[in-house]
Motif scaffolding. Sequence first.
Motif, PDB file in Angstrom:
ATOM      1  N   VAL A  12     -15.597  -7.945   0.967  1.00 50.88           N
ATOM      2  CA  VAL A  12     -15.326  -6.565   1.389  1.00 50.88           C
ATOM      3  C   VAL A  12     -14.032  -6.504   2.190  1.00 50.88           C
ATOM      4  CG1 VAL A  12     -16.170  -4.604   2.726  1.00 50.88           C
ATOM      5  CG2 VAL A  12     -17.783  -5.999   1.413  1.00 50.88           C
ATOM      6  N   ALA A  30     -10.618  -4.688   1.034  1.00 50.58           N
ATOM      7  CA  ALA A  30     -10.262  -3.558   1.883  1.00 50.58           C
ATOM      8  C   ALA A  30      -8.813  -3.672   2.343  1.00 50.58           C
ATOM      9  CB  ALA A  30     -11.197  -3.488   3.087  1.00 50.58           C
ATOM     10  N   SER A  33      -6.463  -3.147  -0.634  1.00 51.90           N
ATOM     11  CA  SER A  33      -6.366  -1.755  -1.068  1.00 51.90           C
ATOM     12  C   SER A  33      -5.654  -0.886  -0.050  1.00 51.90           C
ATOM     13  CB  SER A  33      -7.765  -1.195  -1.362  1.00 51.90           C
ATOM     14  OG  SER A  33      -8.593  -1.238  -0.213  1.00 51.90           O
ATOM     15  N   LEU A  34      -5.694  -1.263   1.218  1.00 47.77           N
ATOM     16  CA  LEU A  34      -4.901  -0.543   2.211  1.00 47.77           C
ATOM     17  C   LEU A  34      -3.415  -0.825   2.019  1.00 47.77           C
ATOM     18  CD1 LEU A  34      -7.093  -1.036   5.406  1.00 47.77           C
ATOM     19  CD2 LEU A  34      -6.518   1.160   4.344  1.00 47.77           C
ATOM     20  N   ALA A  90     -16.906  -1.740  -2.554  1.00 55.83           N
ATOM     21  CA  ALA A  90     -16.862  -1.249  -1.178  1.00 55.83           C
ATOM     22  C   ALA A  90     -15.511  -1.523  -0.535  1.00 55.83           C
ATOM     23  CB  ALA A  90     -17.979  -1.896  -0.360  1.00 55.83           C
ATOM     24  N   GLY A  91     -14.967  -2.719  -0.777  1.00 57.01           N
ATOM     25  CA  GLY A  91     -13.646  -3.026  -0.240  1.00 57.01           C
ATOM     26  C   GLY A  91     -12.575  -2.121  -0.800  1.00 57.01           C
ATOM     27  N   ALA A 124     -12.972   0.839  -1.965  1.00 57.64           N
ATOM     28  CA  ALA A 124     -13.206   2.223  -1.544  1.00 57.64           C
ATOM     29  C   ALA A 124     -12.544   2.518  -0.200  1.00 57.64           C
ATOM     30  CB  ALA A 124     -14.705   2.495  -1.463  1.00 57.64           C
ATOM     31  N   ILE A 125     -12.449   1.521   0.660  1.00 58.47           N
ATOM     32  CA  ILE A 125     -11.849   1.742   1.978  1.00 58.47           C
ATOM     33  C   ILE A 125     -10.376   2.129   1.845  1.00 58.47           C
ATOM     34  CG2 ILE A 125     -11.194   0.604   4.136  1.00 58.47           C
ATOM     35  CD1 ILE A 125     -13.810  -1.020   3.881  1.00 58.47           C
ATOM     36  N   GLY A 126      -9.630   1.369   1.072  1.00 61.80           N
ATOM     37  CA  GLY A 126      -8.212   1.692   0.892  1.00 61.80           C
ATOM     38  C   GLY A 126      -7.996   2.971   0.117  1.00 61.80           C
ATOM     39  N   TRP A 127      -8.774   3.172  -0.942  1.00 59.47           N
ATOM     40  CA  TRP A 127      -8.622   4.392  -1.740  1.00 59.47           C
ATOM     41  C   TRP A 127      -9.013   5.634  -0.945  1.00 59.47           C
ATOM     42  CZ3 TRP A 127      -5.768   5.270  -5.718  1.00 59.47           C
ATOM     43  CH2 TRP A 127      -5.491   4.264  -6.642  1.00 59.47           C
ATOM     44  N   ALA A 128     -10.000   5.512  -0.058  1.00 58.13           N
ATOM     45  CA  ALA A 128     -10.398   6.666   0.754  1.00 58.13           C
ATOM     46  C   ALA A 128      -9.248   7.108   1.646  1.00 58.13           C
ATOM     47  CB  ALA A 128     -11.628   6.326   1.588  1.00 58.13           C
ATOM     48  N   GLU A 129      -8.596   6.144   2.292  1.00 55.05           N
ATOM     49  CA  GLU A 129      -7.439   6.489   3.139  1.00 55.05           C
ATOM     50  C   GLU A 129      -6.336   7.121   2.309  1.00 55.05           C
ATOM     51  OE1 GLU A 129      -3.694   6.481   4.830  1.00 55.05           O
ATOM     52  OE2 GLU A 129      -4.160   5.057   3.217  1.00 55.05           O
TER      53      GLU A 129
END
Length: 461
Positions: A150, A154, A157-158, A189-190, A192-197
């Motif tokens: 994760v 994460a 992806s950030l 899940a990992g 999703a963190i970068g894509w959410a930002e």
Amino acid sequence: MALGLVAACYTAVQLALTVRIGLGWDESVYISQVARGVPAAEFTAPRARGVQLLVAPVALVTPSVTAIRVYLSLLSGIALFLAYLPWIRLRAGAVAPMAAALFGALWLSLFYANAAMPNMWVAYCGVAGVGLACLAEARPRARLATAGIVAAFAIASLMRPSDATWLAFPLVGYGIVRRSPRLLFATVAGLAIGWAEWMIEAVMRFGGPLARLHAAGAENATGLRFSLPDHLRALDGPLLCRFGVECGGLPLTQVAWFAAVPVFAVLGVWMARRRALVAALACGLSLALSYVLTVGYAAPRFLLPAYALLALPVSAGIGWLCRRRGTAVLAVAGVACYFAVQARSVHVYGEQIYAARAAVPAVAARLQQVGMRPPCFLYGHDAVQIGYLARCSSHGVFRHYGGTSSVPSSIRAAIARRAWVGVITTSRRPPAPFLTSWTPIDLRVDGEKTWYVFVPPRGNP
């Protein structure tokens, strides 16, 4: 431990050769978002926020380029060690240390290791994420490995959400086929963190995710392409094979090791017959093909995550050859030639880039002598880098300063807010029609270029 020695040498070489190199355009954009006392440069749609989070611990205290370079050199050595550490558990012996040495010795790795750019950090995270995924799959109760997956994806992806996604595709597919919810959840899940930002910022600043994707695609010339010839020509520079830059011919010594990578990687996978090496090969090729087939230009750094992963099966292939007396000599000679080529390349190209960027601090200092003072705004090809050092807002252009007599909107806005305005060029001849009535000032900076700044006809406030 051999891996620790490789990481220490990796950092030491950076401190000796590349820590003195000035900032590039992209680095100036990223660091200016958080650097103390520096106006934030224009942050365009393709960029993500991971790099500014990476440099924030130092940049919030001081904008010093040297301090940031030293910090990133130390951090990159730690990252290289941690990235390949899971692979020691997966492949006992010299495979992981050799892979780290092969990747760390690459001139691109040494050049970008202490650069405020995302590609190397995606590479470290990709190697760690794939290794931890294989550990978690082999040991279902390995909760720490799952948490590491994760974290790795994460961070990746950030840094670059699209790169992290291409790296993760094979793992996601494997998780679906093998019905491994732990692996599938951790990877997604990992990501999703970068894509959410990225999506939140898309809504707030770029008119939504689709609008941001369209803007990023237009800027990066994405679509169905085939850019392998450009990548081959750029193996020994330039750093960007685009915008009319002369990319040169095929550098045969660089092409030789590039061509050897898939051969040794397939050999390593075939002879070792380990799922972990298959995963490294699949994830590395996934990212490499994404650039070769969907981006219409080349920058050598794009393929760094692929090189980092492919170094693992390549190392296994070299190890297999070294077990046989007849092929061991050839393998050792080939590896020695590889290290020699990379050492020469990092020295030669590092000196070229250092020389190309060495005048920027002098230009910034000279601008202050001719009357520049905050608030200020610089416009031009090198405006972003100079603006960072001069503590000015800026707008960078690649080639065209403006094709009409009308003043660009960014300059008009700066004049309206009564900022000191200057257009930076390396030619006394006005590079755009609107500058014909402006006053050129020779900055008298020593170097290969002659630098000028054009100021508005009525002067600056």
